[in-house]
Design a protein around this motif. Structure first.
Motif, PDB file in Angstrom:
ATOM      1  N   ASP A  82      15.520  56.582 -46.309  1.00 16.17           N
ATOM      2  CA  ASP A  82      14.659  55.636 -47.008  1.00 16.17           C
ATOM      3  C   ASP A  82      14.750  55.914 -48.503  1.00 16.17           C
ATOM      4  OD1 ASP A  82      12.897  53.651 -47.551  1.00 16.17           O
ATOM      5  OD2 ASP A  82      11.200  54.520 -46.462  1.00 16.17           O
ATOM      6  N   GLU A  83      15.481  55.072 -49.189  1.00 14.25           N
ATOM      7  CA  GLU A  83      15.710  55.217 -50.624  1.00 14.25           C
ATOM      8  C   GLU A  83      16.159  56.634 -50.996  1.00 14.25           C
ATOM      9  OE1 GLU A  83      13.448  53.098 -53.227  1.00 14.25           O
ATOM     10  OE2 GLU A  83      13.063  51.507 -51.808  1.00 14.25           O
ATOM     11  N   PRO A  84      17.309  57.025 -50.495  1.00 13.75           N
ATOM     12  CA  PRO A  84      17.737  58.421 -50.678  1.00 13.75           C
ATOM     13  C   PRO A  84      18.027  58.777 -52.127  1.00 13.75           C
ATOM     14  CG  PRO A  84      19.513  57.114 -49.780  1.00 13.75           C
ATOM     15  CD  PRO A  84      18.302  56.237 -49.781  1.00 13.75           C
ATOM     16  N   THR A  85      18.314  57.788 -52.943  1.00 11.66           N
ATOM     17  CA  THR A  85      18.739  58.132 -54.306  1.00 11.66           C
ATOM     18  C   THR A  85      17.744  57.660 -55.355  1.00 11.66           C
ATOM     19  OG1 THR A  85      20.073  56.140 -54.376  1.00 11.66           O
ATOM     20  CG2 THR A  85      21.175  58.147 -53.715  1.00 11.66           C
ATOM     21  N   GLU A  94      27.118  51.302 -33.318  1.00  9.31           N
ATOM     22  CA  GLU A  94      27.282  52.731 -33.486  1.00  9.31           C
ATOM     23  C   GLU A  94      28.321  53.020 -34.573  1.00  9.31           C
ATOM     24  OE1 GLU A  94      27.688  54.775 -29.865  1.00  9.31           O
ATOM     25  OE2 GLU A  94      27.638  56.740 -30.822  1.00  9.31           O
ATOM     26  N   GLY A  95      27.980  53.947 -35.451  1.00 11.93           N
ATOM     27  CA  GLY A  95      28.937  54.404 -36.456  1.00 11.93           C
ATOM     28  C   GLY A  95      28.986  53.590 -37.730  1.00 11.93           C
ATOM     29  N   GLU A  96      28.184  52.553 -37.812  1.00 13.47           N
ATOM     30  CA  GLU A  96      28.260  51.753 -39.040  1.00 13.47           C
ATOM     31  C   GLU A  96      27.206  52.215 -40.053  1.00 13.47           C
ATOM     32  OE1 GLU A  96      27.374  47.624 -39.219  1.00 13.47           O
ATOM     33  OE2 GLU A  96      25.836  47.717 -37.668  1.00 13.47           O
ATOM     34  N   ILE A  97      27.441  51.802 -41.284  1.00 13.61           N
ATOM     35  CA  ILE A  97      26.475  52.086 -42.336  1.00 13.61           C
ATOM     36  C   ILE A  97      25.886  50.761 -42.779  1.00 13.61           C
ATOM     37  CG2 ILE A  97      26.116  53.027 -44.641  1.00 13.61           C
ATOM     38  CD1 ILE A  97      28.464  54.846 -44.183  1.00 13.61           C
ATOM     39  N   LEU A  98      24.582  50.649 -42.578  1.00 14.84           N
ATOM     40  CA  LEU A  98      23.905  49.410 -42.950  1.00 14.84           C
ATOM     41  C   LEU A  98      22.987  49.693 -44.131  1.00 14.84           C
ATOM     42  CD1 LEU A  98      23.143  46.381 -41.876  1.00 14.84           C
ATOM     43  CD2 LEU A  98      21.036  47.546 -41.254  1.00 14.84           C
ATOM     44  N   ALA A  99      23.123  48.890 -45.172  1.00  8.24           N
ATOM     45  CA  ALA A  99      22.203  49.036 -46.300  1.00  8.24           C
ATOM     46  C   ALA A  99      21.204  47.897 -46.254  1.00  8.24           C
ATOM     47  CB  ALA A  99      22.978  48.988 -47.606  1.00  8.24           C
ATOM     48  N   LEU A 100      19.928  48.270 -46.322  1.00  2.00           N
ATOM     49  CA  LEU A 100      18.870  47.259 -46.370  1.00  2.00           C
ATOM     50  C   LEU A 100      18.411  47.144 -47.808  1.00  2.00           C
ATOM     51  CD1 LEU A 100      16.600  48.019 -43.304  1.00  2.00           C
ATOM     52  CD2 LEU A 100      17.876  45.917 -43.739  1.00  2.00           C
ATOM     53  N   LEU A 101      18.637  45.981 -48.356  1.00  2.00           N
ATOM     54  CA  LEU A 101      18.257  45.758 -49.740  1.00  2.00           C
ATOM     55  C   LEU A 101      16.983  44.942 -49.769  1.00  2.00           C
ATOM     56  CD1 LEU A 101      21.615  44.591 -51.266  1.00  2.00           C
ATOM     57  CD2 LEU A 101      20.322  46.583 -51.983  1.00  2.00           C
ATOM     58  N   GLU A 121      24.652  50.874 -54.835  1.00  2.00           N
ATOM     59  CA  GLU A 121      24.688  51.829 -53.736  1.00  2.00           C
ATOM     60  C   GLU A 121      25.193  51.140 -52.463  1.00  2.00           C
ATOM     61  OE1 GLU A 121      22.142  55.232 -53.792  1.00  2.00           O
ATOM     62  OE2 GLU A 121      20.981  54.207 -52.245  1.00  2.00           O
ATOM     63  N   ALA A 122      24.609  49.992 -52.197  1.00  2.00           N
ATOM     64  CA  ALA A 122      25.033  49.227 -51.018  1.00  2.00           C
ATOM     65  C   ALA A 122      26.504  48.858 -51.161  1.00  2.00           C
ATOM     66  CB  ALA A 122      24.177  47.982 -50.882  1.00  2.00           C
ATOM     67  N   GLU A 123      26.864  48.449 -52.353  1.00  2.00           N
ATOM     68  CA  GLU A 123      28.236  48.038 -52.592  1.00  2.00           C
ATOM     69  C   GLU A 123      29.193  49.206 -52.373  1.00  2.00           C
ATOM     70  OE1 GLU A 123      27.899  45.707 -56.214  1.00  2.00           O
ATOM     71  OE2 GLU A 123      29.985  45.087 -55.972  1.00  2.00           O
ATOM     72  N   ALA A 124      28.747  50.405 -52.767  1.00  2.00           N
ATOM     73  CA  ALA A 124      29.637  51.561 -52.706  1.00  2.00           C
ATOM     74  C   ALA A 124      29.818  52.090 -51.295  1.00  2.00           C
ATOM     75  CB  ALA A 124      29.108  52.671 -53.618  1.00  2.00           C
ATOM     76  N   ILE A 125      28.766  52.099 -50.488  1.00  2.00           N
ATOM     77  CA  ILE A 125      28.901  52.841 -49.230  1.00  2.00           C
ATOM     78  C   ILE A 125      28.674  52.038 -47.952  1.00  2.00           C
ATOM     79  CG2 ILE A 125      28.429  55.116 -50.199  1.00  2.00           C
ATOM     80  CD1 ILE A 125      25.585  54.872 -49.330  1.00  2.00           C
TER      81      ILE A 125
END
Lengths: 253, 309
Positions: free
Chosen positions: B159-162, B30-37, B196-200
């Motif tokens: 899903d690919e917000p940017t 809960e509360g984490e930000i996971l980036a799927l690359l 993006e993953a690196e940043a957030i």
């Protein structure tokens, strides 16, 4: 059943209707007037009364049914096909709603629209002919049931259709002939005996007959059978929709 | 505390026989930000769609907040907000109506103040009565986010917000994600953009060919796999690496004007001190030195290549 979700869909669908309210109102008025000019006045003046009812009045229930059935199908099929076409269906599929809530929202809105059109036609018709409705309650019940059941059928068509052509296909190829041959403009008893029997396989006959009975007390088939037919049709449509949502056919991969 | 999202050996084979997910197992706190690359067709969108109920899993299970996404779909889906990759909006509908629809669909009662807050936060308030077709691409994406947030989800999928978004808006998007994290929302985002993953992100997952290749804390991942490079600019160019420096992993760069030393940050001894004294011993003069950490991008490309091999 979550009424909030049903209401959200219903309200959203109805805003589209209200945006085009004038069109929705004018087109049935014009088409009904045309039918009366052609069938009621030009042809009707040469036709005798049908079982004691003037021909102009006799065709009113059929005319209403004709429009209500076509409108129900096109409203409901478009209503669910459009989100599929533009991709907003994702929202429906990922929302915490059951198929019943989705159906209630979409079919409820489609049926409301066609009910409105049915009432407009009835109003327009009463300007052309003298109408007395013998069983107003039965008339309303038949009208509502028809709106609901054919909206359910339209909903199935919209779920099934893969493109706009298919969306038109069933109404054009199947429903229009059934409705026209369902006794909208004539009594079944006017047909030769063989065709009378054939006609009994047309489900629309039961609807129009029942509806006409509510107006004039005249029916081609007993009213009980009419009611059973329309209830059975409604149940069949609901069953098919339940199956579609359960299996995800044409909805979910 | 139990993970907010548990994915257990999730498999998805499409009707044509294409295996989009080949057994994905993943817990998200809960509360984490996971980036799927992952590259195109890696299975990122299928994974999200299967969790959200848009596609049905072939086998395996997913729970959100402890609720199974198939058997207890009502409870599970109530917790989820989804921002799809494609901009899917009804063109003739106003921003306000379309956001209100989502809130209703998720069973939340009407709350204009809550919606106003969301729209203001996404700079959409003055567009609330505009039809969505009148909005720019970036604004439309914001509408999708507003819809996804309209029912206060605990877990948000982006899903690919940017994708196809300009730099400024991308920064905005990252700020929004940071805000959400502050509110305790769990965010799972897919992206092509390593930066993006690196940043957030807090954690990074790499997915390819329907398999999760790794999931790791972002900084740990970069430290573990990250190699560092020390670039030494020389006073005098060299024709080749002097024989006395052969024990070091050195390459010549800039036509001999610089030496590049590659070393591993996780080792106790980086060898830098020894290298520098060896250089001075060999009488090589230095102009400048700089170091560079390899980025996630390099790690990612390396992993994907490895999995393809």
């Amino acid at each position: 059943m979550k009424l909030t979700a049903v209401w959200a869909i219903y309200r959203y669908e109805m805003t589209r209707f209200f945006r085009t309210l004038l069109q929705s109102f004018i087109s049935p008025v014009i088409s009904t007037s045309l039918y009366f000019v052609v069938f009621g006045t030009a042809i009707g003046s040469r036709i005798q009364e049908v079982e004691g009812v003037s021909y102009g009045a006799f065709i009113v229930p059929g005319l209403i049914m004709l429009s209500v059935i076509m409108q129900s199908i096109s409203n409901a099929s478009f209503g669910i096909y459009f989100p599929k076409f533009i991709g907003t269906i994702y929202e429906l599929l990922s929302a915490p709603v059951s198929f019943l809530e989705i159906v209630a929202g979409y079919v409820g809105a489609a049926a409301t629209k066609s009910l409105f059109i049915g009432v407009v036609i009835l109003g327009t018709a009463s300007l052309f002919v003298d109408l007395t409705i013998q069983n107003p309650l039965a008339m309303i019940a038949f009208l509502v049931l028809t709106c609901v059941s054919f909206s359910l059928m339209g909903f199935i068509i919209g779920l099934w259709a893969g493109n706009f052509e298919q969306l038109q296909l069933v109404p054009l190829l199947i429903v229009t002939p059934l409705v026209f041959l369902g006794g909208s403009f004539y009594s079944i008893s006017m047909l030769p005996p063989f065709w009378q029997t054939v006609t009994l396989f047309n489900p629309v006959v039961y609807l129009i007959s029942g509806f006409r009975w509510a107006f004039f007390g005249l029916a081609d088939v007993p009213i009980g059978i009419s009611l059973m037919a329309i209830s059975g049709f409604t149940a069949l449509c609901l069953g098919i929709i339940w199956w579609i949502f359960r299996t995800g056919w044409r909805l979910r991969d | 505390m139990a993970p907010i999202l548990q994915i257990n050996d999730l498999k998805k084979t499409y009707k044509g026989g294409f295996e989009a997910l080949k057994g994905v197992t993943l817990d998200i706190e809960e509360g984490e930000i996971l980036a799927l690359l992952g590259p195109n067709g890696a299975g990122k969108t299928t994974l999200i769609s299967t969790i959200c109920g848009i596609t049905m899993p072939s086998s395996g299970s997913v729970t959100v907040g402890g609720f199974d996404t198939v058997a207890q779909y009502r409870q599970a889906r109530s917790l989820i907000g989804l921002v799809p990759q494609e901009i899917n909006l009804e063109p003739f509908e106003t921003v306000w109506n379309t956001v209100r629809l989502t809130r209703g669909l998720f069973g939340k009662s009407r709350d204009d103040a809550a919606l106003e807050k969301i729209l203001r936060r996404l700079s959409l308030w003055d567009k609330k009565d505009s039809k969505t077709k009148e909005l720019s691409g970036g604004m439309k994406r914001r509408v999708l986010i507003a819809k996804a947030l309209s029912h206060d989800p605990k877990v948000l999928f982006l899903d690919e917000p940017t994708a196809g978004v300009d730099v400024e808006l991308r920064k905005d998007m990252w700020d929004i994600v940071a805000d959400l994290k502050r509110d305790g929302v769990t965010v799972i985002l897919t992206t092509h953009y390593i930066e993006e993953a690196e940043a957030i992100a807090d954690r990074v997952g790499v997915i390819n060919g329907g398999k999760l290749l790794l999931v790791e804390d972002k900084t740990a991942l970069m430290a573990r796999m990250g190699q560092k490079q020390l670039t030494i600019e020389l006073r005098e160019p060299l024709a080749s690496v002097p024989a006395g420096l052969a024990e070091f992993d050195l390459t010549l760069a800039q036509d001999g004007a610089a030496l590049v030393y590659t070393y591993d940050t996780k080792q106790d001894r980086t060898g830098i001190t020894a290298l520098l004294s060896a250089l001075s011993g060999a009488g090589i003069g230095l102009r400048d030195i700089s170091t560079r950490q390899s980025s996630l991008e390099e790690i990612f490309v390396g992993l994907v290549k490895e999995s393809a091999a």
